[in-house]
Design an enzyme around this catalytic site. Structure first.
Site, PDB file in Angstrom:
ATOM      1  N   CYS A  68       0.831  -1.213   0.000  1.00 46.25           N
ATOM      2  CA  CYS A  68       0.000   0.000   0.000  1.00 46.25           C
ATOM      3  C   CYS A  68       0.870   1.269   0.000  1.00 46.25           C
ATOM      4  O   CYS A  68       1.591   1.531   0.966  1.00 46.25           O
ATOM      5  CB  CYS A  68      -0.902  -0.044   1.230  1.00 46.25           C
ATOM      6  SG  CYS A  68      -1.766   1.492   1.596  1.00 46.25           S
ATOM      7  N   CYS A  71       0.114   3.731   2.820  1.00 45.31           N
ATOM      8  CA  CYS A  71       0.614   3.159   4.080  1.00 45.31           C
ATOM      9  C   CYS A  71       2.110   3.425   4.214  1.00 45.31           C
ATOM     10  O   CYS A  71       2.596   3.794   5.292  1.00 45.31           O
ATOM     11  CB  CYS A  71       0.378   1.651   4.139  1.00 45.31           C
ATOM     12  SG  CYS A  71      -1.356   1.155   4.083  1.00 45.31           S
TER      13      CYS A  71
END
Length: 144
Positions: A68, A71
């Site tokens: 991600c 993230c």
């Protein structure tokens, strides 16, 4: 005088600490490692369950995944915040790719998602990557 229960990140022993000692770098009574390291804890299913069942310090978990992008961009911000709020909140990370059952259990639909717990109960949730200022503001609201 307030008391807190903290789980040692190194040996998983349960420690009782007075509220005044939280800011004094307390050590585990069993293994002598730091109870409040200045970086986020890395969680797996058993550690997550142990923290939620036993800790009295509010816990903020970053549910993330290695693939991600948002993230990854928020990771250094979250790590820096862990040092700033140490002793008032405990910050931790849980890889939703590796621990899919935990992600499902907490209804994680998008990542990153931050969930704050106190005494094992969810008290706040925030989805999406946050800037350093936004994260500080959100954590400050949790600390009152």
């Amino acid at each position: 005088m307030s008391e807190h229960f903290l789980i040692c990140p190194a040996c998983q022993a349960k420690n009782r600490i007075s509220g005044e000692r939280l800011q004094q770098a307390p050590k585990c009574g069993k293994c002598k490692e730091s109870l409040l390291p200045p970086q986020p804890l890395t969680l797996d299913d058993p550690r997550l369950d142990r923290l939620l069942a036993n800790e009295t310090l509010p816990l903020v978990i970053d549910f993330w995944a290695p693939w991600c992008g948002p993230c990854q961009s928020m990771a250094p911000v979250f790590a820096a915040a862990a040092g700033e709020v140490n002793g008032r909140l405990r910050l931790a990370k849980l890889d939703t790719e590796a621990y899919q059952a935990a992600a499902a259990r907490f209804g994680i639909r998008s990542i990153p998602t931050l969930i704050a717990f106190h005494h094992g109960k969810e008290i706040a949730r925030q989805s999406g990557a946050l800037s350093a200022g936004q994260l500080r503001q959100w954590l400050q609201a949790l600390m009152g």
